[in-house]
Design an enzyme around this catalytic site. Structure first.
Site, short mmCIF file in Angstrom:
data_model
loop_
_atom_site.label_atom_id
_atom_site.label_comp_id
_atom_site.label_asym_id
_atom_site.label_seq_id
_atom_site.Cartn_x
_atom_site.Cartn_y
_atom_site.Cartn_z
CE LYS A 29 89.01 48.51 42.58
NZ LYS A 29 88.61 49.82 42.96
CB THR A 30 90.59 43.80 44.59
OG1 THR A 30 89.55 44.76 44.39
CG2 THR A 30 90.99 43.81 46.04
CG ASP A 213 91.24 50.85 45.52
OD1 ASP A 213 91.23 50.81 44.26
OD2 ASP A 213 90.50 50.15 46.23
CD GLU A 214 86.98 52.77 44.20
OE1 GLU A 214 86.84 53.35 43.09
OE2 GLU A 214 86.35 51.74 44.51
CD GLN A 244 83.46 51.65 37.73
OE1 GLN A 244 82.76 51.29 38.66
NE2 GLN A 244 84.48 50.91 37.29
NE ARG A 601 78.48 48.66 39.21
CZ ARG A 601 79.79 48.48 39.24
NH1 ARG A 601 80.33 47.79 40.23
NH2 ARG A 601 80.57 48.95 38.29
#
Length: 669
Positions: A29-30, A213-214, A244, A601
């Site tokens: 995504k970044t 973001d987030e 998440q 993760r």
DNA sequence: GGATAACCTATTTTT
DNA sequence: TAGGTTATCC
């Protein structure tokens, strides 16, 4: 990743209108955010008109750096900020319209805690059943949801009937002292924009394109900020993953992402599902588990990395055996892997203790993330309070904290007397000190000390009034008033004195760094704001860079956004993970998301541990495996005992380790 | 004012 | 078990 996949490309090319980018774990995504910003600029949007908002300073820094990699110096004129830092800048300019001083200071958590304690005890609400932390949490939730004390009054489900009274008093006291807590920054920005449309219009004009973001972690206040700022133009792109969302307990509202199209009509939704991190075995497990949640948007992660190895579930006798196994397992993977390839995750912090102990015994280098921060040290809080009081004379709380630190004969009696005067005159302590007749009413010794204290503060205020030379001023200042030395001396008889003095020294160094970084143009106020808004994990970052190679120990929460070749999850037991209280409070789905975060993760290997017996509150009790374990499809998981999971050492290796052991034993003590 | 003893309670903590 | 807070004493 050399080029974008079709979904990523689509997101990068969608430049106008509301856009929800559902970015699963590890889907790049970044990269998309950065490319999209570059694309906006390529299409003629001025960088000054772009506002990117993140949750942490770290994320903001990284985003800025990566955009800079794409755009070069043009990136400098773009705004990348955290929600709170952005709101702070808005409020610094306009908050006087809401009756606050523009030189407000920011209340840290220890500050909030002290304040609510003070309020509760003055209302007689102390002892059993009155938990300041709980009250603070309720107030925070109310503010995050943009509710004022009156609205709380009408609510049925408040745990304390006095909630709205406490909230009202807390708010009143903060305002009297020209202080904002973190929630105020969001709430007051909303209020400001709602009450003054012309101010809002100014910001709408300044920022034509927004990026968040987030997004899954935003609360109601943050949603309002976005709605207001995006306005009719609605050029807002949000990036997040509902699966998440693990900060519900901090006010994050999953509805913001689930009902995005309702809040932003005409929104486009793009899903990123190709994962570049994990094996398909890991992804299939994660997909299967999270699919059991009701409140979510359908997603299915996949990757081109092949199936990889099965997930291992290991059952240990008790928590000590679990820690022992984890240590042995990691050692057994050496030297093919290195320490930094491993992360040991757990649900709650106290689980770290056994692990730490074992790691020390086994001589495994480890880094415990998120342990108590530098800024929680008593001496640092004292020093900050001192500077705070210099900067903000109305700050009665800081006054109380340091008026007698180090001890200078101003005891409870004097303070009580001052409080009485404060209640009568409605002036703050600092103002009271200007009345000689009040000082006369105090015990003689205390009056003398207070006069001196007042003189010191006045001198300091004139010294710090102008920007620049913060550090010089501070060091001189601390020396002159003997505060710094006094503190050092204060701790002398104890063995932790050295550490505390070192901490104070480090604090002064951080002042020096700040001063230097900004070429001596900054004021004390700006320094204090910076340390309040700074994410305290900055220190961790430093540690991490210095500690070249070590196993990472942290909570699952702290692991969000990170990845490791191998993840070991400890304590996968009923009542621990999912946490008992979370289940009782009906938050099982959030626990499952947390489990999902833990699983995703891992790049290559996942090892899930649980104990059969565990010491809980000093009592040993039999515990059962977590229900989450049974939610993983059988074909991807293997159950075994510690001994089966560790590959036995070859003769050569065991000989070698015996030699090492002998060497260690003989060199020790 | 400060040290010591008794007492209580155990989720997560981006700003 | 261990920590943090409060109560008590000198």
């Amino acid at each position: 990743m050399s080029e974008l996949n079709p979904q990523q490309q689509l997101a990068v090319d969608t430049l106008t209108g509301p856009l929800l980018l559902l970015a699963g774990a590890g889907t790049g995504k970044t990269t998309v955010i950065v490319h999209r910003i570059a694309n906006l600029v390529r299409h003629g949007i001025r960088p000054e008109a772009i506002l990117a908002v993140t949750f942490t300073n770290k994320a903001a820094r990284e985003m800025k750096a990566r955009v800079k990699g794409q755009l070069g110096s043009q990136a400098d004129s773009m705004t990348v900020s955290t929600f709170h830092a952005f709101c702070a800048s808005v409020l610094r300019r306009h908050i006087h319209q809401l009756g606050y001083s523009r030189s407000f200071s920011i209340a840290s958590d220890s500050y909030q805690n002290g304040l609510i304690r003070e309020i509760m005890s003055s209302e007689g609400l102390t002892g059993k059943g009155f938990d300041p932390g709980m009250v603070l949490h309720q107030i925070s939730m109310a503010k995050a949801a943009l509710k004022d004390p009156d609205q709380l009054e009408n609510e049925k489900q408040v745990p304390l009937p006095q909630m709205s009274l406490l909230y009202r008093n807390y708010q009143k006291r903060l305002q009297q002292m020209d202080m904002l807590d973190f929630d105020d920054m969001l709430m007051l920005t909303v209020r400001l924009w709602q009450q003054y449309p012309e101010i809002l219009a100014h910001y709408q004009k300044q920022y034509s394109h927004l990026m968040i973001d987030e997004y899954q972690d935003t609360n109601a206040a943050q949603l309002q900020i976005m709605l207001l700022l995006a306005g009719k133009a609605g050029n807002i792109a949000v990036v997040g993953d509902d699966d998440q969302s693990i900060y519900g307990w901090r006010g994050a509202d999953l509805g913001n992402i689930l009902q995005f199209e309702a809040y932003f009509p005409g929104a486009k939704v793009i899903r990123l599902e190709q994962n570049y991190r994990s094996t398909n075995t890991i992804l299939k497990c994660a997909n299967a588990v999270i699919a059991l949640n009701q409140a979510r948007r359908e997603k299915n992660l996949w990757s081109q990395q092949g199936d990889g190895e099965k997930i291992l579930s290991v059952s240990c006798a008790d928590e000590k055996a679990e820690a022992d196994f984890i240590a042995k397992y990691i050692q057994s993977q050496m030297p093919e892997l290195s320490w930094k390839d491993f992360a040991v995750l757990f649900r709650s912090n106290h689980q770290a203790r056994v692990l730490e102990e074992q790691f020390r015994k086994s001589r495994i280098p480890y880094l415990l993330v998120g342990a108590n921060s530098f800024y929680h040290n008593k001496e640092i809080l004292d020093a900050i309070s001192f500077l705070q009081l210099i900067q903000n004379p109305s700050d009665d709380f800081s006054f109380l904290r340091i008026v007698n630190v180090p001890p200078r004969g101003i005891g409870d009696t004097s303070i009580a007397r001052l409080r009485e005067f404060r209640d009568i005159t409605h002036q703050n302590f600092n103002q009271l000190l200007d009345h000689p007749e009040i000082l006369e009413k105090l015990p003689e010794e205390a009056a003398g000390s207070i006069k001196q204290f007042r003189a010191v503060l006045q001198k300091a205020r004139s010294e710090f009034a102008r920007p620049g030379q913060l550090f010089d001023k501070a060091t001189n200042f601390f020396e002159q008033i003997d505060f710094f030395n006094g503190l050092g001396r204060m701790y002398k008889p104890r063995e932790d004195a050295l550490r505390r003095r070192d901490n104070l020294m480090e604090f002064l160094n951080s002042l020096a760094d700040f001063d230097e970084e900004h070429r001596n143009h900054k004021t004390l106020q700006e320094f204090l704001e910076a340390i309040s808004l700074q994410d305290h994990s900055d220190n961790q970052e430093k540690n991490k860079n210095n500690a070249s190679d070590s196993v990472t120990l942290m909570t699952v929460h702290a692991a969000k956004g990170l990845e490791f070749p191998m993840i070991l999850l400890a304590g996968l037991e009923r009542n621990i993970f999912p946490h008992q209280r979370a289940v009782e409070e009906g938050n099982e789905e959030e626990e499952r998301r947390l489990f999902y975060v833990a699983l995703t993760r891992a790049r290559k290997n996942l090892l899930l541990c649980h104990a059969e017996k565990r010491r809980v509150m000093g009592q040993v009790s039999v515990v059962r495996p977590s229900k989450f374990l049974s939610e993983i499809p059988e074909e991807y998981i293997e159950f075994c005992k510690p001994a089966d999971a560790i590959k036995p050492l070859s003769k050569e290796e065991s000989h070698q380790s015996l030699q090492e052991l002998i060497k260690e034993l003989s060199s020790d003590e």
